[in-house]
Design an enzyme around this catalytic site. Sequence first.
Site, PDB file in Angstrom:
ATOM      1  N   GLU A  43       4.178  -3.765  -4.882  1.00 23.39           N
ATOM      2  CA  GLU A  43       5.434  -3.323  -4.260  1.00 23.39           C
ATOM      3  C   GLU A  43       6.561  -3.230  -5.284  1.00 23.39           C
ATOM      4  OE1 GLU A  43       6.033  -2.005  -1.448  1.00 23.39           O
ATOM      5  OE2 GLU A  43       4.031  -2.272  -0.642  1.00 23.39           O
ATOM      6  N   TYR A 126      13.601  -4.019   1.740  1.00 24.96           N
ATOM      7  CA  TYR A 126      12.382  -3.206   1.853  1.00 24.96           C
ATOM      8  C   TYR A 126      11.159  -3.993   1.371  1.00 24.96           C
ATOM      9  CZ  TYR A 126       8.737   0.103   0.946  1.00 24.96           C
ATOM     10  OH  TYR A 126       7.514   0.714   0.932  1.00 24.96           O
ATOM     11  N   ASP A 144      10.039   3.558   4.153  1.00 22.37           N
ATOM     12  CA  ASP A 144      10.233   4.271   2.892  1.00 22.37           C
ATOM     13  C   ASP A 144      10.405   5.767   3.198  1.00 22.37           C
ATOM     14  OD1 ASP A 144       7.729   5.191   3.555  1.00 22.37           O
ATOM     15  OD2 ASP A 144       6.750   4.584   1.695  1.00 22.37           O
TER      16      ASP A 144
END
Length: 345
Positions: A43, A126, A144
């Site tokens: 990520e 996020y 996203d």
Amino acid sequence: MRDLSDELLGWYDVHARAMPWRVPPADKKAGVRPDPYAVWMSEIMLQQTTVAAVSAYFHRFMARWPTVGDLAAAQDADVMGEWAGLGYYARARNLLKCARAVVAEHDRQFPADHAALLKLPGIGPYTAAAISSIAFDLRHTVVDGNVERVMARMFDEHTPLPAAKPILTTHAERLTPAERPGDYAQAVMDLGATICSPKSPACGICPWRDPCAARAAGTAADLPKKTPKKAKPVRHGTVYLARRSDGAWLLETRPESGLLGGMLGWPGSDWVDASLPRPANAPLSADWAKVDGEVRHTFTHFHLILDVMVATVEDDTQGAFLPRDKFRPSELPTVMRKAYDLAQK
Ligand code: SF4
């Protein structure tokens, strides 16, 4: 909304993309759990970067530092060098800080808790949502660009981005199921990346073709709407490549804060607006020659044009020269590597 998530998860069970950091749905059902360290690593690398660009870096990092403890114990320069070329170098500095915080504060285990994840360096909303859902199967919604596009189309939302973000996030949250939220998060992203693509969505094979409002309205290819971006400004500057006759190069470690922070680079001028005279301030007195051509590189907020000056200096010239056997161009950030490549010509 249960039916919608079920339909998508059924599609994901068959069509999930293979990713080096992902546990395929069949393995997950058999009880295999994702490695939170691998999920976190992927990520961080995927922030602002494509899957294609990240894969090789992910494999190299995981081979060299297989656990968060290994990474926490790594030398800063080794990690920055391994990250070179991936860009957005603050991520690499935060990667190290975060690994060390997980070791020091969480007994080498990533916390299975969204609020605790958010407190770690380099983990914003996020990434905390992505790790919570993908690594720990907690019900958090990951939004996203792919997810925004799918939501804009599913609900035929014509408000342009970025103003539409809260609306699209609300839609995405409503669709997120309590069961298998991690697989669901990855399923929406896969749908956006493979079927609900930006220019030509393949609605005919989409698991959500029946409920999709934009498909029914014939507006899918026009969504999401976007507010036009302002043109990026252009800056320019000069870098100086000094090479001693014994093959050592004059390099500097850039300041921690700022662009390319903590990375190796060539000494050079400030980067100023292209309407101003191009600055020049050589790091040492030498017979500098300008290389034909120029380096062009684009950062998030501006385009950069660099002149490249080269000089060969005496063996006893003082300064932070890196011996020839220690110099690896692959450990330079891309813009500095471009200057090196140009000088080689
Ligand atoms: S039906 Fe078409 S526009 Fe709607 S979600 Fe599927 S691929 Fe996207």
